[in-house]
Design a protein around this motif. Structure first.
Motif, PDB file in Angstrom:
ATOM      1  N   GLY A 143       0.798  -1.216   0.000  1.00  0.00           N
ATOM      2  CA  GLY A 143       0.000   0.000   0.000  1.00  0.00           C
ATOM      3  C   GLY A 143       0.836   1.274   0.000  1.00  0.00           C
ATOM      4  N   SER A 213      -6.327   4.697  -5.039  1.00  0.00           N
ATOM      5  CA  SER A 213      -6.553   3.309  -4.656  1.00  0.00           C
ATOM      6  C   SER A 213      -7.997   2.999  -4.946  1.00  0.00           C
ATOM      7  CB  SER A 213      -6.326   3.098  -3.152  1.00  0.00           C
ATOM      8  OG  SER A 213      -4.968   3.104  -2.868  1.00  0.00           O
ATOM      9  N   ASP A 257       0.216   7.733  -1.274  1.00  0.00           N
ATOM     10  CA  ASP A 257      -0.104   6.341  -1.568  1.00  0.00           C
ATOM     11  C   ASP A 257      -0.794   5.678  -0.377  1.00  0.00           C
ATOM     12  OD1 ASP A 257      -0.201   3.866  -2.744  1.00  0.00           O
ATOM     13  OD2 ASP A 257       1.951   3.495  -2.683  1.00  0.00           O
ATOM     14  N   ALA A 258      -0.192   5.808   0.788  1.00  0.00           N
ATOM     15  CA  ALA A 258      -0.740   5.141   1.970  1.00  0.00           C
ATOM     16  C   ALA A 258      -2.097   5.718   2.361  1.00  0.00           C
ATOM     17  CB  ALA A 258       0.240   5.275   3.139  1.00  0.00           C
ATOM     18  N   ALA A 260      -4.298   7.042   0.389  1.00  0.00           N
ATOM     19  CA  ALA A 260      -5.330   6.598  -0.555  1.00  0.00           C
ATOM     20  C   ALA A 260      -5.870   5.232  -0.132  1.00  0.00           C
ATOM     21  CB  ALA A 260      -4.768   6.548  -1.974  1.00  0.00           C
ATOM     22  N   THR A 261      -4.972   4.344   0.270  1.00  0.00           N
ATOM     23  CA  THR A 261      -5.398   3.034   0.761  1.00  0.00           C
ATOM     24  C   THR A 261      -6.227   3.200   2.036  1.00  0.00           C
ATOM     25  OG1 THR A 261      -3.348   2.128  -0.157  1.00  0.00           O
ATOM     26  CG2 THR A 261      -4.550   0.740   1.404  1.00  0.00           C
TER      27      THR A 261
HETATM   28 MG    MG Z   1      -1.953   3.060  -1.659  1.00  0.00          MG
END
Ligand code: MG
Ligand code: ADP
Length: 316
Positions: A143, A213, A257-258, A260-261
């Motif tokens: 993730g 994500s 990124d993280a 979005a997860t």
């Molecule tokens: Mg992500």
């Protein structure tokens, strides 16, 4: 292959912006982290810079893969100390994000993901509640890996005096520097229901990462029920938050990124609340798509597409 079209869309979006004063970017397609990645780089040493970027992506792929026996992550999961300082730092950052999201982002779902067949040999099945309860906490950086890769590739490119670039790492896009023609970057945000369509375009001056994500990225079906790859750490089952995709726009690619997860787990209200809570510390914007067809966003530069059936609701 799933991610190829978003890449193509981005490429189209980036190339449709009028004449350039100092030529077209040098482009390269790379396959790493199970993803088709598209890099567009401006600068005199673009070709050498891209060679170095490609090598860096291969190195990070080998470092961060959970399933590859030889990776630093799997060595860590066998109980060895982090082999390289950057892995230790990334684990620290992942834990910081886990704390900031109240555990919605959880870097220790490796064994739970393996039970579902995500990220391993891809033999999917629904695990039993007792299997899930007994799963050890093993590191999985799926993730966050592409966000980290985007940051690292940016560093490599800058060492080659690349002034500006658009890096589409498949759902994670980083644009930095200004486009030579002075136009804004235009990043297409994909329609979660249709690989070949987009929800709108984010116009930005650069210096941001746009991470998406979605529950559509990887999934399987059993007895007519669809199970996707973003898990709610509280239950061990696929998140059912009412969101089908979450796009985070943030200067920091790892956080983008993280988050979005995490937002896919938290749902729309939770995601907006998280944004308020972290404001001033980690600033980010959101473009959220709900399972009843609404698009809710906070970013100024987002230009919605019209006539596609979505209800667009800018958030206050
Ligand atoms: Mg992500
Ligand atoms: P992708 O672009 O590959 O779909 P995402 O950034 O959306 O990746 O992250 C999904 C991946 O993150 C999953 O494949 C899994 O490896 C991992 N993951 C799933 N659920 C969580 C969670 N709640 N917290 C952290 N990582 C997760």
């Amino acid at each position: 292959m799933k991610k190829l079209l978003s890449v193509l869309l981005l490429t189209i979006a980036l190339s449709g912006c009028g004449a350039r004063t100092d030529g077209a970017p040098v482009r390269r397609t790379v396959f790493a982290m199970d993803t088709v990645m598209n890099l567009a780089v401006y600068g005199e040493d673009a070709a050498e810079a891209l060679d170095a970027a490609e090598a860096e992506l291969a190195r990070l792929d080998a470092l961060l893969a959970r399933d590859a026996e030889t990776s630093a992550v799997s060595a860590y999961n066998r109980g060895e100390a982090p082999a390289v300082a950057e892995l230790a730092a990334l684990i620290g950052e992942a834990e910081e994000i886990a704390a900031a999201t109240d555990g919605a982002f959880d870097p220790y779902l490796g064994a739970v993901l393996a039970l579902w067949g995500f990220g391993g040999d891809d033999t999917h099945h629904v695990p039993s509640a007792s299997e899930l309860a007994a799963a050890p906490r093993l590191l999985d950086l799926g993730g966050i890996a592409k966000g980290f890769a985007g940051e690292r590739v940016r560093g490599v490119l800058e060492a080659y005096r690349v002034r500006s670039a658009a890096l589409d790492l498949g759902g994670d896009v980083a644009v930095f520097g200004s486009k030579p023609d002075g136009a804004p970057w235009r990043v297409a945000v994909r329609d979660p229901a249709d690989e070949g369509a987009y929800l709108g375009v984010l116009e930005t001056d650069g210096g941001v990462c746009v991470a998406t994500s979605g529950v559509y990225e990887r999934y399987f079906e059993e007895n007519g029920v669809r199970y996707h790859h973003i898990l709610d750490p509280k239950t061990g089952y696929p998140a059912e938050s009412g969101l089908v995709s979450a796009t985070v726009v943030c200067e920091n690619g790892v956080w983008a990124d993280a988050l979005a997860t995490a937002c896919c787990v938290l749902g729309a209200d939770g995601a907006f609340a998280l944004r308020e809570r972290l404001a001033g510390d980690i600033d980010f914007d959101l473009i959220l798509v709900t399972d009843d067809g609404a698009v809710r966003w906070t970013c100024e530069g987002f230009v919605p597409k019209t006539g596609n059936g979505y209800v667009y609701e800018p958030a206050a």
